[in-house]
Design a protein around this motif. Structure first.
Motif, PDB file in Angstrom:
ATOM      1  N   LYS A   1       6.111  -0.695   5.020  1.00  0.00           N
ATOM      2  CA  LYS A   1       6.105  -2.116   5.646  1.00  0.00           C
ATOM      3  C   LYS A   1       5.803  -2.200   7.006  1.00  0.00           C
ATOM      4  CE  LYS A   1       9.485  -4.755   4.074  1.00  0.00           C
ATOM      5  NZ  LYS A   1       8.698  -5.773   3.522  1.00  0.00           N
ATOM      6  N   ASP A   2       5.316  -1.084   7.749  1.00  0.00           N
ATOM      7  CA  ASP A   2       4.810  -1.009   9.046  1.00  0.00           C
ATOM      8  C   ASP A   2       5.985  -1.544   9.882  1.00  0.00           C
ATOM      9  OD1 ASP A   2       3.293  -0.424  11.279  1.00  0.00           O
ATOM     10  OD2 ASP A   2       2.226  -2.382  10.987  1.00  0.00           O
ATOM     11  N   SER A   3       7.039  -1.131   9.799  1.00  0.00           N
ATOM     12  CA  SER A   3       8.367  -1.697  10.587  1.00  0.00           C
ATOM     13  C   SER A   3       8.957  -0.370  11.105  1.00  0.00           C
ATOM     14  CB  SER A   3       8.949  -2.585   9.322  1.00  0.00           C
ATOM     15  OG  SER A   3      10.243  -3.052  10.254  1.00  0.00           O
TER      16      SER A   3
ATOM     17  N   LYS B   1       0.683  -1.232  -0.142  1.00  0.00           N
ATOM     18  CA  LYS B   1       0.170   0.054  -0.153  1.00  0.00           C
ATOM     19  C   LYS B   1       0.804   1.146   0.015  1.00  0.00           C
ATOM     20  CE  LYS B   1      -3.797   2.375   2.435  1.00  0.00           C
ATOM     21  NZ  LYS B   1      -4.764   2.292   3.728  1.00  0.00           N
ATOM     22  N   GLY B   2       0.787   2.169  -0.893  1.00  0.00           N
ATOM     23  CA  GLY B   2       1.405   3.377  -1.042  1.00  0.00           C
ATOM     24  C   GLY B   2       2.978   3.012  -1.508  1.00  0.00           C
ATOM     25  N   GLY B   3       3.078   1.785  -2.153  1.00  0.00           N
ATOM     26  CA  GLY B   3       4.444   1.363  -2.374  1.00  0.00           C
ATOM     27  C   GLY B   3       5.236   2.018  -3.701  1.00  0.00           C
ATOM     28  N   GLU B   4       5.532   3.207  -3.573  1.00  0.00           N
ATOM     29  CA  GLU B   4       6.374   3.972  -4.204  1.00  0.00           C
ATOM     30  C   GLU B   4       7.444   4.573  -3.430  1.00  0.00           C
ATOM     31  OE1 GLU B   4       4.927   6.299  -7.777  1.00  0.00           O
ATOM     32  OE2 GLU B   4       5.511   7.878  -6.725  1.00  0.00           O
ATOM     33  N   LEU B   5       8.849   4.379  -3.982  1.00  0.00           N
ATOM     34  CA  LEU B   5      10.062   4.916  -3.144  1.00  0.00           C
ATOM     35  C   LEU B   5      10.874   5.729  -4.047  1.00  0.00           C
ATOM     36  CD1 LEU B   5      11.220   4.366  -0.279  1.00  0.00           C
ATOM     37  CD2 LEU B   5      12.504   2.559  -1.179  1.00  0.00           C
ATOM     38  N   LEU B   6      11.432   6.769  -3.294  1.00  0.00           N
ATOM     39  CA  LEU B   6      12.434   7.650  -4.398  1.00  0.00           C
ATOM     40  C   LEU B   6      13.718   7.211  -3.618  1.00  0.00           C
ATOM     41  CD1 LEU B   6      10.773  11.068  -4.400  1.00  0.00           C
ATOM     42  CD2 LEU B   6      10.641   9.242  -6.083  1.00  0.00           C
ATOM     43  N   LEU B   7      14.680   6.612  -4.458  1.00  0.00           N
ATOM     44  CA  LEU B   7      16.097   6.482  -4.102  1.00  0.00           C
ATOM     45  C   LEU B   7      17.159   7.423  -4.616  1.00  0.00           C
ATOM     46  CD1 LEU B   7      16.699   2.731  -4.134  1.00  0.00           C
ATOM     47  CD2 LEU B   7      16.607   4.091  -2.165  1.00  0.00           C
ATOM     48  N   PRO B   8      17.789   7.792  -3.861  1.00  0.00           N
ATOM     49  CA  PRO B   8      19.103   8.672  -4.702  1.00  0.00           C
ATOM     50  C   PRO B   8      19.970   7.841  -5.498  1.00  0.00           C
ATOM     51  CG  PRO B   8      19.727   8.291  -2.293  1.00  0.00           C
ATOM     52  CD  PRO B   8      18.163   7.712  -2.600  1.00  0.00           C
ATOM     53  N   THR B   9      20.688   8.422  -6.432  1.00  0.00           N
ATOM     54  CA  THR B   9      21.679   7.525  -6.991  1.00  0.00           C
ATOM     55  C   THR B   9      23.194   8.199  -6.608  1.00  0.00           C
ATOM     56  OG1 THR B   9      22.013   9.574  -8.674  1.00  0.00           O
ATOM     57  CG2 THR B   9      20.082   8.123  -9.153  1.00  0.00           C
ATOM     58  N   GLU B  10      24.045   7.323  -6.948  1.00  0.00           N
ATOM     59  CA  GLU B  10      25.555   7.582  -6.328  1.00  0.00           C
ATOM     60  C   GLU B  10      25.984   9.215  -6.819  1.00  0.00           C
ATOM     61  OE1 GLU B  10      24.463   5.153  -7.672  1.00  0.00           O
ATOM     62  OE2 GLU B  10      25.073   3.311  -6.592  1.00  0.00           O
ATOM     63  N   GLN B  11      25.384   9.856  -8.010  1.00  0.00           N
ATOM     64  CA  GLN B  11      25.626  11.106  -8.111  1.00  0.00           C
ATOM     65  C   GLN B  11      24.936  12.103  -7.214  1.00  0.00           C
ATOM     66  OE1 GLN B  11      24.561   8.830 -10.694  1.00  0.00           O
ATOM     67  NE2 GLN B  11      26.763   8.235 -10.933  1.00  0.00           N
TER      68      GLN B  11
ATOM     69  N   VAL C   1      13.155   1.436  10.941  1.00  0.00           N
ATOM     70  CA  VAL C   1      14.530   1.494  10.120  1.00  0.00           C
ATOM     71  C   VAL C   1      15.520   0.310  10.546  1.00  0.00           C
ATOM     72  CG1 VAL C   1      16.429   2.922   9.666  1.00  0.00           C
ATOM     73  CG2 VAL C   1      14.213   3.664   9.563  1.00  0.00           C
ATOM     74  N   SER C   2      15.601  -0.157  11.706  1.00  0.00           N
ATOM     75  CA  SER C   2      16.647  -0.964  12.147  1.00  0.00           C
ATOM     76  C   SER C   2      16.453  -2.313  11.757  1.00  0.00           C
ATOM     77  CB  SER C   2      16.947  -0.864  13.622  1.00  0.00           C
ATOM     78  OG  SER C   2      15.633  -1.286  14.483  1.00  0.00           O
ATOM     79  N   GLU C   3      15.238  -2.555  11.705  1.00  0.00           N
ATOM     80  CA  GLU C   3      14.713  -4.063  11.343  1.00  0.00           C
ATOM     81  C   GLU C   3      14.941  -3.884   9.744  1.00  0.00           C
ATOM     82  OE1 GLU C   3      13.087  -7.750  11.210  1.00  0.00           O
ATOM     83  OE2 GLU C   3      13.987  -6.567  12.795  1.00  0.00           O
ATOM     84  N   ILE C   4      14.502  -2.783   8.871  1.00  0.00           N
ATOM     85  CA  ILE C   4      14.751  -3.013   7.504  1.00  0.00           C
ATOM     86  C   ILE C   4      16.250  -3.007   7.222  1.00  0.00           C
ATOM     87  CG2 ILE C   4      14.801  -1.267   5.491  1.00  0.00           C
ATOM     88  CD1 ILE C   4      11.947  -2.445   6.375  1.00  0.00           C
ATOM     89  N   ILE C   5      16.997  -2.419   7.866  1.00  0.00           N
ATOM     90  CA  ILE C   5      18.641  -2.496   7.670  1.00  0.00           C
ATOM     91  C   ILE C   5      18.937  -3.779   7.943  1.00  0.00           C
ATOM     92  CG2 ILE C   5      20.779  -1.866   8.546  1.00  0.00           C
ATOM     93  CD1 ILE C   5      19.774   0.945   9.051  1.00  0.00           C
ATOM     94  N   ARG C   6      18.463  -4.285   8.846  1.00  0.00           N
ATOM     95  CA  ARG C   6      18.809  -5.995   9.232  1.00  0.00           C
ATOM     96  C   ARG C   6      18.384  -6.678   8.073  1.00  0.00           C
ATOM     97  NH1 ARG C   6      16.643 -10.523  10.543  1.00  0.00           N
ATOM     98  NH2 ARG C   6      14.415  -9.763  10.661  1.00  0.00           N
ATOM     99  N   GLU C   7      17.171  -6.747   7.531  1.00  0.00           N
ATOM    100  CA  GLU C   7      16.825  -7.488   6.448  1.00  0.00           C
ATOM    101  C   GLU C   7      17.494  -7.229   5.242  1.00  0.00           C
ATOM    102  OE1 GLU C   7      12.348  -6.579   5.929  1.00  0.00           O
ATOM    103  OE2 GLU C   7      12.022  -7.391   7.739  1.00  0.00           O
ATOM    104  N   VAL C   8      17.793  -5.992   4.933  1.00  0.00           N
ATOM    105  CA  VAL C   8      18.592  -5.724   3.886  1.00  0.00           C
ATOM    106  C   VAL C   8      19.947  -6.504   3.709  1.00  0.00           C
ATOM    107  CG1 VAL C   8      19.952  -3.769   2.584  1.00  0.00           C
ATOM    108  CG2 VAL C   8      17.521  -3.362   3.333  1.00  0.00           C
ATOM    109  N   ARG C   9      20.540  -6.361   4.954  1.00  0.00           N
ATOM    110  CA  ARG C   9      21.841  -7.131   5.231  1.00  0.00           C
ATOM    111  C   ARG C   9      21.931  -8.745   5.110  1.00  0.00           C
ATOM    112  NH1 ARG C   9      26.039  -4.423   9.715  1.00  0.00           N
ATOM    113  NH2 ARG C   9      27.303  -5.512   8.208  1.00  0.00           N
ATOM    114  N   GLU C  10      20.772  -9.245   5.763  1.00  0.00           N
ATOM    115  CA  GLU C  10      20.604 -10.481   5.681  1.00  0.00           C
ATOM    116  C   GLU C  10      20.462 -11.023   4.336  1.00  0.00           C
ATOM    117  OE1 GLU C  10      17.584 -12.043   8.129  1.00  0.00           O
ATOM    118  OE2 GLU C  10      18.399 -11.398  10.107  1.00  0.00           O
TER     119      GLU C  10
ATOM    120  N   LEU D   1      10.599   3.622   3.578  1.00  0.00           N
ATOM    121  CA  LEU D   1      10.328   1.993   3.467  1.00  0.00           C
ATOM    122  C   LEU D   1       9.804   1.456   4.717  1.00  0.00           C
ATOM    123  CD1 LEU D   1      10.630  -0.213   1.402  1.00  0.00           C
ATOM    124  CD2 LEU D   1      13.001  -0.617   1.979  1.00  0.00           C
ATOM    125  N   ALA D   2      10.503   1.757   5.794  1.00  0.00           N
ATOM    126  CA  ALA D   2       9.963   1.274   7.121  1.00  0.00           C
ATOM    127  C   ALA D   2       8.406   1.376   7.449  1.00  0.00           C
ATOM    128  CB  ALA D   2      10.701   1.762   7.998  1.00  0.00           C
TER     129      ALA D   2
END
Length: 364
Positions: free
Chosen positions: A66-68, A37-47, A70-79, A62-63
């Motif tokens: 996903k109703d989460s 729901k509301g699944g649109e996200l802006l990401l920066p680029t390396e530039q 930030v620390s949990e999102i970071i953990r999921e990303v790393r996993e 993103l957190a």
């Protein structure tokens, strides 16, 4: 700071069914997920000049989606984007999430030994690794990161990734993680079978899958000074560039496995006992005192685990003359018993059924 990179976040989004839908300019990306729901996200680029700040904002969004947190999102990303090895010890003395200082130090130190054993096995299967590790193993250990501990008895996390300047054609961190899973699964199976039969030859299969004395020692020391804690090791290879995330592998070693881990480690160090072993070979040496009728013979043979050794056998007064005859005529002999093997010697305990084979009798 987020402690994750843009590349990792992109890899994570891909595994979560997000897709890149547009790049309005050189500094921003638009990602969308139909399932959120509301699944649109802006990401920066390396530039983007302020990419670190913007990445943190993206993780907060993103957190929220996903109703989460930030620390949990970071953990999921790393996993999902790094090769994760989690080591959990369980016992009533660590239920509050703390651990005795001495055991905690040993837990962290042996996490390194666990990864080192798997990395060495990824390059070459050996029962024992000694001396300076290969450069590729050293580089992997230097780039590995120890994650924050989490609750659940007592849990530590190790993130394995290839060093930035890695020029190897393979993803060595991922290969190491998968070899570790193979070695742990093979070792657990061998321990369970050994518990039923008491036959150390079963550890040979675990050796082919990557187990070693180093691996056994690390797992044993995870259990604490009193060897009373259950050890649970879970791991997953990174999911970037895969069609689906790799399933998490979880292997548990209860306290009842501790004595068998010591036996396995001794076996891999070439200090072990082969039960009810029957050897066939040539008598290469005779040894008895002048005043005695009995004596010791050494039989050159191949043991049931494929190792070639010269086995010392104590023969009585009825068997020793036959051994002399076999030695003089280069005939094969056969004898049964338990064989104790060390790095320097091999000897049979309570030998029985000594006999000499004729020239063609062995093939009948």
């Amino acid at each position: 700071m987020s402690n994750v990179t843009l590349q990792q976040v992109r890899g994570y989004l891909t595994t979560q069914q997000w897709s890149l839908v547009s790049t309005p300019d050189a500094f921003i990306e638009v990602w969308r997920c139909q399932g959120e729901k509301g699944g649109e996200l802006l990401l920066p680029t390396e530039q983007a000049i302020d990419k670190d700040f913007l990445l943190n904002e993206s993780l907060r969004k993103l957190a929220s989606i996903k109703d989460s947190v930030v620390s949990e999102i970071i953990r999921e990303v790393r996993e999902l984007t790094e090769n994760l090895v989690s080591i959990r010890v369980a016992h009533r003395d660590v239920n509050d999430g703390s651990i005795p200082l001495e055991d905690g130090i040993a837990l962290n130190a042996n996490a390194k030994e666990l990864i080192s054993a798997a990395a060495n096995a990824a390059l070459e299967r050996r029962p024992l690794y000694q001396g300076r590790p290969p450069a590729l193993v050293s580089a992997l250990l230097q780039s590995a990161r120890l994650g924050q501990t989490t609750h659940g008895s007592y849990v530590i996390h190790v993130f394995c990734k290839d060093p930035p300047q890695n020029d190897q054609p393979m993803d060595f961190a991922r290969v190491t993680t998968r070899v570790l899973g193979s070695a742990l699964t093979g070792l657990k199976s061998a321990l369970e079978k050994y518990e039923e039969s008491g036959n150390t030859i079963l550890f040979e299969e675990a050796l082919t899958r990557g187990a070693s004395a180093n691996l056994c020692d690390a797992i044993a020391k995870f259990s604490g000074k009193d060897r009373a804690r259950t050890v649970e090791i879970s791991l997953s290879a990174d999911a970037v560039d895969q069609l689906a995330p790799s399933p998490r592998t979880i292997i548990e070693f209860p306290p009842s496995h501790q004595p068998h881990l010591r036996v396995a480690a001794e076996y891999f160090r070439q200090t072990y006992t082969l039960l009810n072993e029957t050897i066939i070979g040539v008598v290469e040496r005779l040894d008895r005192r002048a005043e005695q009728d009995a004596g010791v013979v050494r039989v050159a043979t191949t043991l049931s685990n494929g190792v070639q050794r010269s086995v010392s056998v104590q023969l009585g007064i009825n068997e020793y003359p036959g051994a002399i005859h076999a030695h003089e005529n280069k005939q094969l002999v056969r004898v049964s018993g338990n064989v104790i093997v060390t790095p320097r010697t091999a000897s049979m305990v309570e030998p029985t059924g000594f006999r000499i084979y004729g020239n063609f009798e062995l093939f009948e």
